[in-house]
Motif scaffolding. Sequence first.
Motif, PDB file in Angstrom:
ATOM      1  N   PHE A 194      19.256  -4.934  11.654  1.00 53.51           N
ATOM      2  CA  PHE A 194      18.438  -3.924  12.332  1.00 53.51           C
ATOM      3  C   PHE A 194      16.973  -4.265  12.056  1.00 53.51           C
ATOM      4  N   LEU A 195      16.180  -4.403  13.133  1.00 51.31           N
ATOM      5  CA  LEU A 195      14.812  -4.879  12.970  1.00 51.31           C
ATOM      6  C   LEU A 195      13.795  -4.046  13.726  1.00 51.31           C
ATOM      7  N   SER A 196      12.688  -3.748  13.065  1.00 58.18           N
ATOM      8  CA  SER A 196      11.461  -3.288  13.709  1.00 58.18           C
ATOM      9  C   SER A 196      10.544  -4.501  13.816  1.00 58.18           C
ATOM     10  N   THR A 197       9.356  -4.330  14.394  1.00 59.13           N
ATOM     11  CA  THR A 197       8.463  -5.471  14.567  1.00 59.13           C
ATOM     12  C   THR A 197       8.012  -6.060  13.242  1.00 59.13           C
ATOM     13  N   SER A 198       7.514  -5.213  12.335  1.00 63.25           N
ATOM     14  CA  SER A 198       6.987  -5.738  11.074  1.00 63.25           C
ATOM     15  C   SER A 198       8.092  -6.326  10.205  1.00 63.25           C
ATOM     16  N   GLY A 208       7.255   9.703   9.425  1.00 62.10           N
ATOM     17  CA  GLY A 208       5.891  10.028   9.012  1.00 62.10           C
ATOM     18  C   GLY A 208       4.942   9.030   9.655  1.00 62.10           C
ATOM     19  N   THR A 209       4.181   8.319   8.850  1.00 64.33           N
ATOM     20  CA  THR A 209       3.227   7.355   9.386  1.00 64.33           C
ATOM     21  C   THR A 209       3.783   5.930   9.393  1.00 64.33           C
ATOM     22  N   ALA A 210       5.002   5.734   8.920  1.00 62.61           N
ATOM     23  CA  ALA A 210       5.565   4.387   8.805  1.00 62.61           C
ATOM     24  C   ALA A 210       6.582   4.125   9.905  1.00 62.61           C
ATOM     25  N   VAL A 211       6.851   2.846  10.133  1.00 59.44           N
ATOM     26  CA  VAL A 211       7.904   2.417  11.056  1.00 59.44           C
ATOM     27  C   VAL A 211       8.892   1.576  10.262  1.00 59.44           C
ATOM     28  N   GLY A 269      23.497   0.195   6.068  1.00 61.60           N
ATOM     29  CA  GLY A 269      22.453  -0.016   5.071  1.00 61.60           C
ATOM     30  C   GLY A 269      22.373  -1.460   4.621  1.00 61.60           C
ATOM     31  N   ALA A 270      23.530  -2.124   4.538  1.00 58.60           N
ATOM     32  CA  ALA A 270      23.561  -3.507   4.063  1.00 58.60           C
ATOM     33  C   ALA A 270      23.022  -4.489   5.089  1.00 58.60           C
ATOM     34  N   ILE A 271      23.019  -4.118   6.387  1.00 60.04           N
ATOM     35  CA  ILE A 271      22.507  -5.029   7.419  1.00 60.04           C
ATOM     36  C   ILE A 271      21.179  -4.530   7.981  1.00 60.04           C
ATOM     37  N   ASN A 272      20.524  -3.638   7.241  1.00 60.97           N
ATOM     38  CA  ASN A 272      19.185  -3.190   7.626  1.00 60.97           C
ATOM     39  C   ASN A 272      18.173  -4.249   7.201  1.00 60.97           C
ATOM     40  N   GLY A 273      17.354  -4.692   8.147  1.00 59.96           N
ATOM     41  CA  GLY A 273      16.394  -5.751   7.861  1.00 59.96           C
ATOM     42  C   GLY A 273      15.442  -5.431   6.737  1.00 59.96           C
ATOM     43  N   ALA A 274      15.101  -4.148   6.562  1.00 60.00           N
ATOM     44  CA  ALA A 274      14.187  -3.770   5.482  1.00 60.00           C
ATOM     45  C   ALA A 274      14.826  -4.050   4.128  1.00 60.00           C
ATOM     46  N   ALA A 275      16.121  -3.744   3.984  1.00 57.88           N
ATOM     47  CA  ALA A 275      16.821  -4.029   2.724  1.00 57.88           C
ATOM     48  C   ALA A 275      16.946  -5.529   2.510  1.00 57.88           C
ATOM     49  N   VAL A 276      17.154  -6.270   3.579  1.00 60.06           N
ATOM     50  CA  VAL A 276      17.250  -7.731   3.469  1.00 60.06           C
ATOM     51  C   VAL A 276      15.915  -8.312   3.015  1.00 60.06           C
ATOM     52  N   ALA A 277      14.816  -7.823   3.616  1.00 63.14           N
ATOM     53  CA  ALA A 277      13.486  -8.325   3.243  1.00 63.14           C
ATOM     54  C   ALA A 277      13.155  -7.999   1.788  1.00 63.14           C
ATOM     55  N   ARG A 278      13.599  -6.829   1.313  1.00 65.83           N
ATOM     56  CA  ARG A 278      13.340  -6.436  -0.080  1.00 65.83           C
ATOM     57  C   ARG A 278      14.332  -7.067  -1.052  1.00 65.83           C
ATOM     58  N   LYS A 279      15.322  -7.776  -0.497  1.00 70.71           N
ATOM     59  CA  LYS A 279      16.397  -8.376  -1.298  1.00 70.71           C
ATOM     60  C   LYS A 279      17.204  -7.323  -2.052  1.00 70.71           C
TER      61      LYS A 279
END
Length: 448
Positions: free
Chosen positions: A319-323, A340-343, A253-263
């Motif tokens: 961990f990264l997706s495209t967006s 669902g509808t998100a990536v 969870g700590a190295i998930n890019g989404a969490a990094v982007a959200r700070k």
Amino acid sequence: MSSEIDSSTLLSRASQLIDLARKAGADAADAVVVRSRSQSVSVRLGKVEGTESSESDDFSLRVFIGKRVASVSANPGFDLQALAERAVAMARVSPEDPFACLADEASLAKSYPNLQLFDATEVSSEMLREAALAAEAAALAVKGVTNSSGAGASAGMGGLVLATSHGFAGSYMGSRFGHSVSVIAGEGTGMERDYDFDSRLYYAELDDPADIGRRAGERVVKRINPRQVPTGKNVTVIFDPRVARGFVGHIAGAINGAAVARKTSFLRDRMGQQVLKSGLSITDDPLIVRGPASRPFDGEGVSGERLAMIEDGVLKHWFLSTSTGRELGLPTNGRGVRGGTAVSPSSTNLALEPGDISPEELIRSVGNGFYVTELIGHGVNMITGEYSRGATGFWIENGELTFPVSEVTIASNLKDMFMRLTPANDVDRKFGVAAPTLAIEGMTLAGQ
């Protein structure tokens, strides 16, 4: 579940949906179908309590108009044209998202290996019932077990069908079988509960239900008459592999890019720095043959590869997706997952690589400490790393497990815990998150 279901019809419908979206005005689009088939049987005290069966094919269409994006979902039988037109109409009035896009065409999987994710073994409801009953009977036969919370057996399959407007079309399916049981020992206020289970892609590789039941019974009996222990600092805590998997999940969870982007990650500023002890590595590999979380491509059609997320203690990748990658100025590494509808990005077959000593040697090396078999509550702050959870387990005295312990709390900070981590050599890779027995020095234990 008699055979792998042909996905060609669904792939054709997904491709039609994209064509209709483009005709309706979309600049780009992708369509995904999440497939699911499952059956399960639950029993308690020798009687069937429930039998369930489900099937679903959930369609999602995502369309892009410039920097605007919209997604819609539907079940089979929907009107293709109406769905496409609705998605485009929604996109026209959506706010701009500078990071939403399809994966770059160059990163799409052109071919991919057969990962042997599907077992066509036909499992009947009767077979599931007999397995659940056998697991429960074996658990109840253990001396000291006084009641059952129930047992279950399941068989299912799931997978992904994906088509994109820039040429990707693919599908894969995976099977999953499971046995579980939960039992009680003791009486009145002295009751204790524990469980055991197994889950595999291939039916023949499942542990015998009687072995699962026996292990559950033996685990719960050991927990009878627990004690509290005095509060202390600088306590060495050993995490049983079952608990250690959850701990490695905190690292993921700590190295998930989404969490990094959200700070919202306490490691967001630590790329390229030491976050684990030297010599320790965490790997993620989506291409393991028969791997529990393997996939030939991700939710955007991108092939992933084995990555050392943390190597020799140094953080190397998010961990990264495209967006998410675009938001961080990085390319995707094929970890996009459809939800669902998100990536969003996620791990695949994640493993904290094992150390060199056995669990028994690790326990002996501790002298006195606390061996944790179960954690309670959700006292983990992923922004600061503060960690505080209720725990049960066994006290370690002179290098041996002695008496059961309950109603204590263990606390520290994940940053410190990561740097004080010592793994044993018993990693079990049959789960999507694999971890060996772990020793963590310098924790605070709140007891009596």
